[in-house]
Write a protein that holds these residues in place. Structure first.
Motif, mmCIF file in Angstrom:
data_model
loop_
_atom_site.group_PDB
_atom_site.id
_atom_site.type_symbol
_atom_site.label_atom_id
_atom_site.label_comp_id
_atom_site.label_asym_id
_atom_site.label_seq_id
_atom_site.Cartn_x
_atom_site.Cartn_y
_atom_site.Cartn_z
ATOM 1 N N GLY A 157 18.678 116.514 24.016
ATOM 2 C CA GLY A 157 19.881 115.779 23.651
ATOM 3 C C GLY A 157 20.241 114.738 24.673
ATOM 4 N N ARG A 158 20.050 115.033 25.954
ATOM 5 C CA ARG A 158 20.339 114.048 27.000
ATOM 6 C C ARG A 158 19.337 112.904 26.962
ATOM 7 N NH1 ARG A 158 20.739 117.737 32.242
ATOM 8 N NH2 ARG A 158 21.050 115.677 33.190
ATOM 9 N N ILE A 159 18.079 113.232 26.587
ATOM 10 C CA ILE A 159 17.083 112.154 26.481
ATOM 11 C C ILE A 159 17.433 111.212 25.335
ATOM 12 C CG2 ILE A 159 14.652 111.689 25.955
ATOM 13 C CD1 ILE A 159 13.968 114.303 27.423
ATOM 14 N N ILE A 160 17.925 111.796 24.220
ATOM 15 C CA ILE A 160 18.319 110.954 23.083
ATOM 16 C C ILE A 160 19.569 110.147 23.421
ATOM 17 C CG2 ILE A 160 19.121 111.003 20.697
ATOM 18 C CD1 ILE A 160 17.378 113.515 20.326
ATOM 19 N N GLY A 161 20.520 110.767 24.117
ATOM 20 C CA GLY A 161 21.739 110.077 24.510
ATOM 21 C C GLY A 161 22.739 109.960 23.372
ATOM 22 N N ARG A 162 23.927 109.490 23.752
ATOM 23 C CA ARG A 162 24.982 109.326 22.746
ATOM 24 C C ARG A 162 24.584 108.234 21.763
ATOM 25 N NH1 ARG A 162 30.943 108.609 24.965
ATOM 26 N NH2 ARG A 162 30.400 110.713 25.703
ATOM 27 N N GLU A 163 24.548 108.639 20.485
ATOM 28 C CA GLU A 163 24.193 107.746 19.386
ATOM 29 C C GLU A 163 22.798 107.119 19.583
ATOM 30 O OE1 GLU A 163 27.241 104.894 18.980
ATOM 31 O OE2 GLU A 163 28.796 106.328 18.375
ATOM 32 N N GLY A 164 21.943 107.815 20.365
ATOM 33 C CA GLY A 164 20.560 107.357 20.556
ATOM 34 C C GLY A 164 20.396 106.213 21.521
ATOM 35 N N ARG A 165 21.390 105.960 22.380
ATOM 36 C CA ARG A 165 21.290 104.811 23.282
ATOM 37 C C ARG A 165 20.199 105.003 24.333
ATOM 38 N NH1 ARG A 165 27.342 103.688 25.222
ATOM 39 N NH2 ARG A 165 27.294 105.988 25.268
ATOM 40 N N SER A 166 20.082 106.215 24.850
ATOM 41 C CA SER A 166 19.087 106.444 25.920
ATOM 42 C C SER A 166 17.658 106.304 25.395
ATOM 43 C CB SER A 166 19.302 107.832 26.532
ATOM 44 O OG SER A 166 20.560 107.907 27.154
ATOM 45 N N ILE A 167 17.383 106.916 24.235
ATOM 46 C CA ILE A 167 16.006 106.842 23.719
ATOM 47 C C ILE A 167 15.659 105.420 23.298
ATOM 48 C CG2 ILE A 167 16.635 107.461 21.339
ATOM 49 C CD1 ILE A 167 14.038 109.039 21.199
ATOM 50 N N ARG A 168 16.644 104.668 22.769
ATOM 51 C CA ARG A 168 16.370 103.273 22.412
ATOM 52 C C ARG A 168 16.111 102.434 23.650
ATOM 53 N NH1 ARG A 168 20.593 103.976 18.661
ATOM 54 N NH2 ARG A 168 22.041 102.849 20.033
ATOM 55 N N ALA A 169 16.890 102.674 24.704
ATOM 56 C CA ALA A 169 16.665 101.932 25.956
ATOM 57 C C ALA A 169 15.293 102.263 26.540
ATOM 58 C CB ALA A 169 17.779 102.272 26.955
ATOM 59 N N PHE A 170 14.919 103.548 26.478
ATOM 60 C CA PHE A 170 13.609 103.958 27.013
ATOM 61 C C PHE A 170 12.475 103.282 26.237
ATOM 62 C CE2 PHE A 170 9.895 106.713 27.055
ATOM 63 C CZ PHE A 170 9.742 106.969 28.400
ATOM 64 N N GLU A 171 12.544 103.338 24.896
ATOM 65 C CA GLU A 171 11.472 102.749 24.091
ATOM 66 C C GLU A 171 11.418 101.238 24.233
ATOM 67 O OE1 GLU A 171 11.274 106.061 20.480
ATOM 68 O OE2 GLU A 171 12.256 104.125 20.158
ATOM 69 N N GLN A 172 12.547 100.586 24.385
ATOM 70 C CA GLN A 172 12.565 99.131 24.542
ATOM 71 C C GLN A 172 11.999 98.706 25.890
ATOM 72 O OE1 GLN A 172 16.451 97.435 24.041
ATOM 73 N NE2 GLN A 172 15.721 95.318 24.151
ATOM 74 N N LEU A 173 12.343 99.446 26.938
ATOM 75 C CA LEU A 173 11.847 99.084 28.284
ATOM 76 C C LEU A 173 10.359 99.379 28.430
ATOM 77 C CD1 LEU A 173 14.784 100.299 30.555
ATOM 78 C CD2 LEU A 173 13.992 97.949 30.297
ATOM 79 N N THR A 174 9.906 100.530 27.982
ATOM 80 C CA THR A 174 8.514 100.953 28.221
ATOM 81 C C THR A 174 7.557 100.446 27.151
ATOM 82 O OG1 THR A 174 8.880 103.024 27.029
ATOM 83 C CG2 THR A 174 9.279 103.020 29.408
ATOM 84 N N GLY A 175 8.066 100.057 25.969
ATOM 85 C CA GLY A 175 7.181 99.624 24.892
ATOM 86 C C GLY A 175 6.422 100.763 24.271
ATOM 87 N N THR A 176 6.948 101.987 24.362
ATOM 88 C CA THR A 176 6.298 103.158 23.788
ATOM 89 C C THR A 176 7.214 103.788 22.743
ATOM 90 O OG1 THR A 176 7.223 104.626 25.479
ATOM 91 C CG2 THR A 176 5.096 103.586 25.961
ATOM 92 N N ASN A 177 6.656 104.746 22.029
ATOM 93 C CA ASN A 177 7.440 105.536 21.068
ATOM 94 C C ASN A 177 7.625 106.939 21.633
ATOM 95 O OD1 ASN A 177 7.601 103.467 19.153
ATOM 96 N ND2 ASN A 177 5.594 104.008 18.316
ATOM 97 N N LEU A 178 8.868 107.381 21.723
ATOM 98 C CA LEU A 178 9.178 108.708 22.250
ATOM 99 C C LEU A 178 9.448 109.635 21.066
ATOM 100 C CD1 LEU A 178 9.592 110.369 24.807
ATOM 101 C CD2 LEU A 178 11.999 109.726 24.771
ATOM 102 N N ILE A 179 8.592 110.641 20.935
ATOM 103 C CA ILE A 179 8.683 111.562 19.806
ATOM 104 C C ILE A 179 9.319 112.859 20.284
ATOM 105 C CG2 ILE A 179 7.395 112.796 18.033
ATOM 106 C CD1 ILE A 179 5.232 110.629 18.311
ATOM 107 N N ILE A 180 10.481 113.184 19.723
ATOM 108 C CA ILE A 180 11.177 114.428 20.044
ATOM 109 C C ILE A 180 11.307 115.224 18.756
ATOM 110 C CG2 ILE A 180 13.288 115.453 20.970
ATOM 111 C CD1 ILE A 180 13.750 112.890 22.528
ATOM 112 N N ASP A 181 10.546 116.321 18.672
ATOM 113 C CA ASP A 181 10.560 117.130 17.454
ATOM 114 C C ASP A 181 10.924 118.568 17.799
ATOM 115 O OD1 ASP A 181 8.328 117.945 18.761
ATOM 116 O OD2 ASP A 181 6.899 117.029 17.363
#
Length: 514
Positions: free
Chosen positions: A217-241
């Motif tokens: 949940g902390r990796i995803i962040g509030r309303e997905g802000r953290s995971i979007r920032a991570f994917e935008q900066l690194t150019g990768t797809n972060l899969i959390i299942d």
């Protein structure tokens, strides 16, 4: 006063007498000294005279000895000259005798030659007569003139010579091919034995372990802000299942995936996950991975002994550290190919340095093939040409997968070393689905031909056994069938190494005794 005068006169007379006595004594001494000098001179003259006589006798004796010595030497030289003259006279006499014997022999041979010449002329006349007789008989028997018979004989001889020459050529070619195949196998076996390489494959790890599922949940962040920032900066797809205690990073570009992996590991270790912290950790991870890339390229260049490679090529080589092909690390594969090329070039008596250079750079295009269009061989050749590599190195890179036709020994060495490194047992692996599909496709291709009864793909797809019906396929067709199946497999499938096609034709006759 008179007395004084007398006294003075007496004194003067006395002084005169004394002076005269003194003068007489002095004269006497001088005379004595003169006599002594004369006597000494006489004695010295006598001594010199004796010495002169002694020296004269010595000189006379030495002169006599020298004269005797010279006389003996002259006598010895005279005797030697006489012996040489006698030897020369003897040699001249022997040569005269030899010349006399040769003259007699030549006379006898000349006589024999003249008699033999007469016999040869007689035989030649007899042969001409016999040829004329044979010609007449040929004309009478075969209706052929002598010229026609001669032409026919020459034609038959030409056919026989052509047949024998063809047989000799075929035999020489077979021996040469066998010797070349034996030599090539020997060189390959020596190179493989000298290369102590690991036999394990390497998987690209993109799954990251997390301490607990609460971190997701902390990796995803509030309303997905953290995971979007991570994917935008690194150019990768972060899969959390739903997979427990792990997250997965997906990216086709291996260096970006590694940067994302390091970034996520640092964020999990730090515990503070928000967009600002993600950007900070991404910058640190990018610097760390770029440093690892540069160090990997420099270490690879140092290991193969190449010291004048362009820095950009070194950096591009380092990127292969995070690139895999069928589970095999491409940088390690390039090092193996470089070592194998150098060893085989040394066995052939060639310069191993260009061979190692071409082997190291042959897969450099795989570091950029995800960014540009084209095969990695062509992309690697263009990259090497752009950074000043020599044309024979560029051509070897471009020809190692037959994108262009190989035209040198270096091209073939790179191809052979690439095949050895990639096809050795345990070097590469496929996914289970791709592996099963490849085996099924092999059996399908072999079963599609008429007369095939059963097919078996064995040895992990390295060999295909084809059972044929003996009533439909004869012995000659088995060779054609094996060639056709191998050609179709080569054109339609992609596989590491080579596939051996074995066609088996068996006929049985069964009888029962009751």
């Amino acid at each position: 006063m008179f007395v004084a005068v007398i006294c003075i006169a007496a004194g003067l007379a006395l002084g005169f007498l004394v002076s005269r006595q003194l003068a007489a004594a002095a004269q006497k001494r001088q005379e004595q000294e003169a006599e002594d000098i004369v006597a000494g001179a006489k004695r010295q003259a006598e001594t010199i005279k004796l010495q002169a006589e002694t020296f004269k006798r010595q000189v006379e004796v030495e002169a006599k000895d020298e004269a005797l010595k010279l006389r003996a030497e002259i006598e010895q030289e005279r005797k030697e000259r006489q012996s040489e003259v006698r030897a020369a006279e003897n040699r001249v006499a022997q040569r005269e005798e030899s010349l006399d014997r040769r003259t007699e022999s030549l006379d006898s041979r000349e006589h024999q030659l003249s008699s033999m010449q007469g016999q040869v002329e007689k035989r030649q006349r007899d042969l001409e007569a016999a040829e004329a007789e044979v010609g007449k008989r040929l004309v009478a028997v075969a209706g052929m003139t002598p010229d026609e018979a001669k032409e026919e004989l020459l034609d038959s001889l030409r056919d026989e010579v052509a047949h024998e020459s063809a047989a000799i050529i075929r035999d020489s070619e077979s021996r040469t091919k066998a010797e070349a195949d034996k030599r090539a196998r020997n060189i390959l076996s020596l190179a493989i034995q000298r290369l102590a390489a690991d036999h394990t494959v390497e998987n690209t790890v993109s799954t990251i372990h997390i301490p607990s599922d609460e971190l997701k949940g902390r990796i995803i962040g509030r309303e997905g802000r953290s995971i979007r920032a991570f994917e935008q900066l690194t150019g990768t797809n972060l899969i959390i299942d739903d997979t427990p205690e792990c997250v997965t990073i997906s990216c086709f570009e291996p260096v970006r995936r590694e940067i994302g992996k390091v970034t996520m590991e640092n964020l999990i270790a730090d515990g503070r996950i928000h967009p600002a912290r993600i950007e900070e950790m991404h910058n640190k991870a990018e610097a760390l991975v770029n440093q690892r890339v540069r160090e990997a390229g420099e270490q690879a260049v140092f290991d193969v002994g190449i010291h004048d490679l362009h820095p950009e090529l070194v950096k591009t080589l380092g990127k292969l550290r995070y690139r895999t092909s069928y589970g095999q690390n491409v940088l390690n594969h390039s090092l193996e190919v470089s070592y194998l090329c150098g060893m085989m070039a040394s066995e052939l008596g060639l310069d191993p340095i260009p061979a190692r250079r071409a082997g190291l750079l042959h897969d450099v295009g795989k570091a950029i093939d995800r960014e540009l269009e084209g095969s990695h061989a062509v992309l690697g050749a263009d990259l090497a040409r752009r950074f000043g590599e020599k044309e024979h190195i560029v051509h070897a890179i471009e020809a190692h997968h037959n994108d262009v036709e190989p035209n040198s020994v270096l091209d073939v060495l790179v191809q052979a070393a690439d095949a050895v490194s990639a096809a050795r047992p345990g070097a590469r692996k496929e996914t289970l689905d791709a592996y099963v599909k490849r085996l099924e496709k092999l059996e399908e291709i072999a079963s599609s031909y008429d007369g095939v009864e059963r097919t078996y793909a064995i040895q992990a797809g390295r060999e295909v056994r084809v059972m044929v019906e003996p009533e439909k396929v004869d012995e000659a067709k088995t060779v054609v069938l094996a060639h056709d199946i191998a050609s179709r497999i080569e054109n339609e499938l992609q596989y590491p190494g080579q596939v051996k096609v074995v066609v088996i034709r068996e006929s049985r006759a069964i009888g029962l005794a009751k």
